[in-house]
Design a protein around this motif. Structure first.
Motif, mmCIF file in Angstrom:
data_model
loop_
_atom_site.group_PDB
_atom_site.id
_atom_site.type_symbol
_atom_site.label_atom_id
_atom_site.label_comp_id
_atom_site.label_asym_id
_atom_site.label_seq_id
_atom_site.Cartn_x
_atom_site.Cartn_y
_atom_site.Cartn_z
ATOM 1 N N THR A 277 31.159 39.415 39.879
ATOM 2 C CA THR A 277 30.588 38.789 41.073
ATOM 3 C C THR A 277 30.092 39.818 42.082
ATOM 4 O O THR A 277 29.563 39.447 43.128
ATOM 5 C CB THR A 277 31.624 37.878 41.757
ATOM 6 N N GLN A 278 30.284 41.117 41.764
ATOM 7 C CA GLN A 278 29.765 42.208 42.590
ATOM 8 C C GLN A 278 30.397 42.219 43.983
ATOM 9 O O GLN A 278 29.715 42.117 45.001
ATOM 10 C CB GLN A 278 28.237 42.129 42.701
ATOM 11 N N THR A 301 35.543 40.378 54.805
ATOM 12 C CA THR A 301 36.293 39.153 55.118
ATOM 13 C C THR A 301 37.758 39.356 54.749
ATOM 14 O O THR A 301 38.071 39.969 53.727
ATOM 15 C CB THR A 301 35.743 37.956 54.321
ATOM 16 N N THR A 302 38.659 38.836 55.552
ATOM 17 C CA THR A 302 40.088 38.909 55.256
ATOM 18 C C THR A 302 40.497 37.731 54.387
ATOM 19 O O THR A 302 40.251 36.577 54.744
ATOM 20 C CB THR A 302 40.915 38.910 56.550
ATOM 21 N N LEU A 303 41.117 38.022 53.239
ATOM 22 C CA LEU A 303 41.608 36.969 52.348
ATOM 23 C C LEU A 303 43.041 36.575 52.666
ATOM 24 O O LEU A 303 43.389 35.400 52.699
ATOM 25 C CB LEU A 303 41.536 37.434 50.886
ATOM 26 N N GLU A 320 39.062 35.941 34.925
ATOM 27 C CA GLU A 320 39.921 34.834 35.335
ATOM 28 C C GLU A 320 39.809 34.548 36.833
ATOM 29 O O GLU A 320 40.211 33.486 37.291
ATOM 30 C CB GLU A 320 41.379 35.137 34.975
ATOM 31 N N GLY A 321 39.300 35.513 37.590
ATOM 32 C CA GLY A 321 39.204 35.334 39.036
ATOM 33 C C GLY A 321 40.535 35.484 39.742
ATOM 34 O O GLY A 321 40.791 34.816 40.752
ATOM 35 N N TYR A 322 41.397 36.385 39.239
ATOM 36 C CA TYR A 322 42.719 36.602 39.822
ATOM 37 C C TYR A 322 42.825 38.004 40.412
ATOM 38 O O TYR A 322 42.396 38.989 39.802
ATOM 39 C CB TYR A 322 43.820 36.481 38.769
ATOM 40 N N LEU A 323 43.421 38.091 41.588
ATOM 41 C CA LEU A 323 43.917 39.342 42.142
ATOM 42 C C LEU A 323 45.420 39.388 41.931
ATOM 43 O O LEU A 323 46.109 38.373 42.101
ATOM 44 C CB LEU A 323 43.625 39.429 43.639
ATOM 45 N N PHE A 324 45.942 40.550 41.562
ATOM 46 C CA PHE A 324 47.382 40.750 41.417
ATOM 47 C C PHE A 324 47.788 41.970 42.233
ATOM 48 O O PHE A 324 47.005 42.910 42.391
ATOM 49 C CB PHE A 324 47.769 40.993 39.957
ATOM 50 N N TYR A 342 46.597 35.987 43.454
ATOM 51 C CA TYR A 342 45.705 35.234 44.330
ATOM 52 C C TYR A 342 44.548 34.704 43.492
ATOM 53 O O TYR A 342 43.807 35.473 42.874
ATOM 54 C CB TYR A 342 45.190 36.114 45.462
ATOM 55 N N ASP A 343 44.425 33.367 43.457
ATOM 56 C CA ASP A 343 43.331 32.717 42.756
ATOM 57 C C ASP A 343 42.139 32.686 43.707
ATOM 58 O O ASP A 343 42.138 31.958 44.706
ATOM 59 C CB ASP A 343 43.744 31.298 42.347
ATOM 60 N N ILE A 344 41.120 33.489 43.411
ATOM 61 C CA ILE A 344 40.006 33.653 44.342
ATOM 62 C C ILE A 344 39.239 32.353 44.530
ATOM 63 O O ILE A 344 38.875 31.976 45.647
ATOM 64 C CB ILE A 344 39.068 34.775 43.845
ATOM 65 N N ALA A 345 38.991 31.624 43.445
ATOM 66 C CA ALA A 345 38.195 30.397 43.533
ATOM 67 C C ALA A 345 38.904 29.326 44.346
ATOM 68 O O ALA A 345 38.268 28.590 45.108
ATOM 69 C CB ALA A 345 37.881 29.879 42.135
ATOM 70 N N ARG A 346 40.234 29.235 44.209
ATOM 71 C CA ARG A 346 40.988 28.192 44.894
ATOM 72 C C ARG A 346 41.626 28.672 46.184
ATOM 73 O O ARG A 346 42.287 27.895 46.882
ATOM 74 C CB ARG A 346 42.073 27.630 43.966
ATOM 75 N N SER A 347 41.467 29.957 46.486
ATOM 76 C CA SER A 347 42.104 30.539 47.674
ATOM 77 C C SER A 347 43.603 30.236 47.694
ATOM 78 O O SER A 347 44.177 29.883 48.730
ATOM 79 C CB SER A 347 41.444 30.001 48.962
#
Length: 462
Positions: A277-278, A301-303, A320-324, A342-347
């Motif tokens: 996703t760059q 942006t702060t997550l 998978e769109g996951y941060l660990f 952290y699931d990026i798509a679902r916040s």
């Protein structure tokens, strides 16, 4: 296309010294091999992944299958026909170690040009080529760019890949390498390089020779490092600093070094690059927060902030769109840690695994999180427990991969005296040990107790 192929071949020849294109594990089903089928020589990649989706285990079988469509190729019913067939039957070798399908757009383009001609000769469009079975977005092959819908360029995924451990060591390493005997070596003949940050330098470490190539000097106490697959950009942040820099890797030289993020009053602990996703993610301390921006550092942006205690070692699975990351909790005398996701798509943020003394006796401060993308597992090290551990993305199937063992009060090896980071590549896990100034390798599945010590032998400037 021919010019592109010549260019990419040149890049592969040069960069083969830095990494392996055979990304498979010894015991994995899929494996990468040099593309030798002349029928697909116009494709802008030179390694293929087999077996393909049709269970062809050899390139010869794949060529026979492609040749069935030679009449259509001769009449040139679609300029994309050959690319479509090569992608299906001789899929590109990629870091995920799975055959990537063609994008639906590519399939439909071929079908629109060729189906009517097939019908004229009483042939129907093959069910195996049913375009509705191919994705319109996500990871697919068909365009040389990442679209707004998320289709990922095959050429980005096919570029040579680096493993990228974080903060490998805090001292320079200038020792000789202890190589395994030839009969014990199961690696390919193309060496693997690892990005290494030492006390003041960012370097490439050749696992097979022990050589170090200095890419950049002037670090302050080492750095957190990550790499953009495809664009060959290296990102780093010196420990204790508030800035993230980026450089372009050209052959064995780092060029166009410039600042992309300045967190001003915070300290950047760790960084992670999303090469699909760059986006660039980084972890700040004092105060603790996880932030995201473009690859150029714009629109930060702060997550997460309030849910973090003392986070370390952020890593990312862009598929998978996951941060660990690892979060240190507890006290100095009663430490514990958690693996968080952290699931990026679902916040959505949750704790997937708690590391306590009940789980790992004598545990200290876990650090150096790393991702095994194909098997969806996480790895980390612990200096006090003198071990390397692993757990699944869901927090299940915890394992101690390797640990120091004592016999009659004597330690049988000292390669886990002060581990600082870990990475996985192919069938192996690599970790750094600051006390012995070494990088150590063992099987990542924990099935073998053998370890191989690597001590970098020389430092050379590019």
């Amino acid at each position: 296309m021919a010019k592109l192929k010549v260019f990419l071949r040149h890049v592969y020849i040069i960069l083969s010294v830095f990494t392996t294109l055979r990304l498979c594990q010894e015991d994995d089903y899929h494996k990468c091999e040099p593309l030798r089928a002349s029928i697909c020589e116009s494709m802008p990649y030179n390694h293929t992944l087999l077996p393909n989706k049709f269970n062809d285990n050899s390139q010869d079988d794949a060529v026979i299958a492609i040749s069935q469509y030679s009449p259509l190729m001769k009449i040139d019913c679609s300029p994309s026909l050959l690319s479509f067939l090569c992608i299906l039957y001789l899929p590109i070798c990629n870091v995920l170690m799975v055959p990537l399908p063609p994008c639906r757009k590519l399939c439909e383009e071929v079908r629109s040009g060729c189906e009517s001609i097939m019908n004229d000769f009483d042939y129907t469009w093959p069910e195996a080529f049913n375009c509705t079975n191919f994705p319109t977005s996500g990871l697919c092959v068909g365009e040389n760019r990442t679209s707004s819908q998320g289709s990922t360029s095959v050429w980005d995924l096919s570029n040579p890949q680096f493993t990228t451990p974080k903060q490998m060591t805090s001292r320079p390493m200038e020792m000789t390498t202890i190589l395994a005997k030839r009969e014990e070596t199961t690696e390919t003949d193309i060496p693997v390089f690892i990005l290494v940050s030492s006390l003041h330098k960012l370097m490439l470490y050749d696992v097979s020779t022990g050589d170090l190539i200095t890419l950049h000097s002037g670090l302050d106490q080492g750095a957190a490092v990550d790499y953009h697959f495809g664009r060959q950009w290296i990102y780093w942040a010196s420990h204790g600093d508030s800035r993230v820099y980026r450089g372009s890797l050209a052959l064995d030289v780092l060029t166009d070094v410039h600042l992309v993020v300045d967190a001003v009053s915070s300290t950047i602990e760790s960084i992670a690059v999303d090469w699909i996703t760059q986006h660039l993610f980084w972890m700040e301390t004092y105060p603790s927060q996880i932030r995201v921006a473009s690859l150029e550092g714009t629109n930060p942006t702060t997550l997460l902030d309030k849910e973090l205690s003392n986070p370390k070692s952020i890593v990312l699975d862009p598929i998978e769109g996951y941060l660990f990351w690892i979060d240190w909790v507890g006290t100095l005398y009663s430490p514990s840690a958690s693996i968080e996701r952290y699931d990026i798509a679902r916040s959505h943020h949750d704790v997937i695994f708690n590391i306590t003394k009940d789980i790992l006796p004598n545990m200290g401060r876990s650090i150096g999180l790393a991702i095994d993308h194909p098997n969806k597992r996480l790895y980390w090290v612990d200096a006090k427990a003198e071990s390397v551990q692993s757990v699944g993305y869901d927090g299940a199937s915890f394992r101690v991969i390797v640990k120091s063992r004592f016999q009659n009060g004597i330690q049988n090896h000292n390669f886990l005296t002060e581990p600082r980071s870990v990475t996985v590549f192919g069938k192996n896990a690599f970790w750094s040990d600051r006390a012995t100034q070494s990088i150590v390798k063992t099987r990542k599945d924990g099935h073998s107790s053998k370890v191989k010590l690597h001590k970098p032998s020389q430092v050379s400037s590019p």
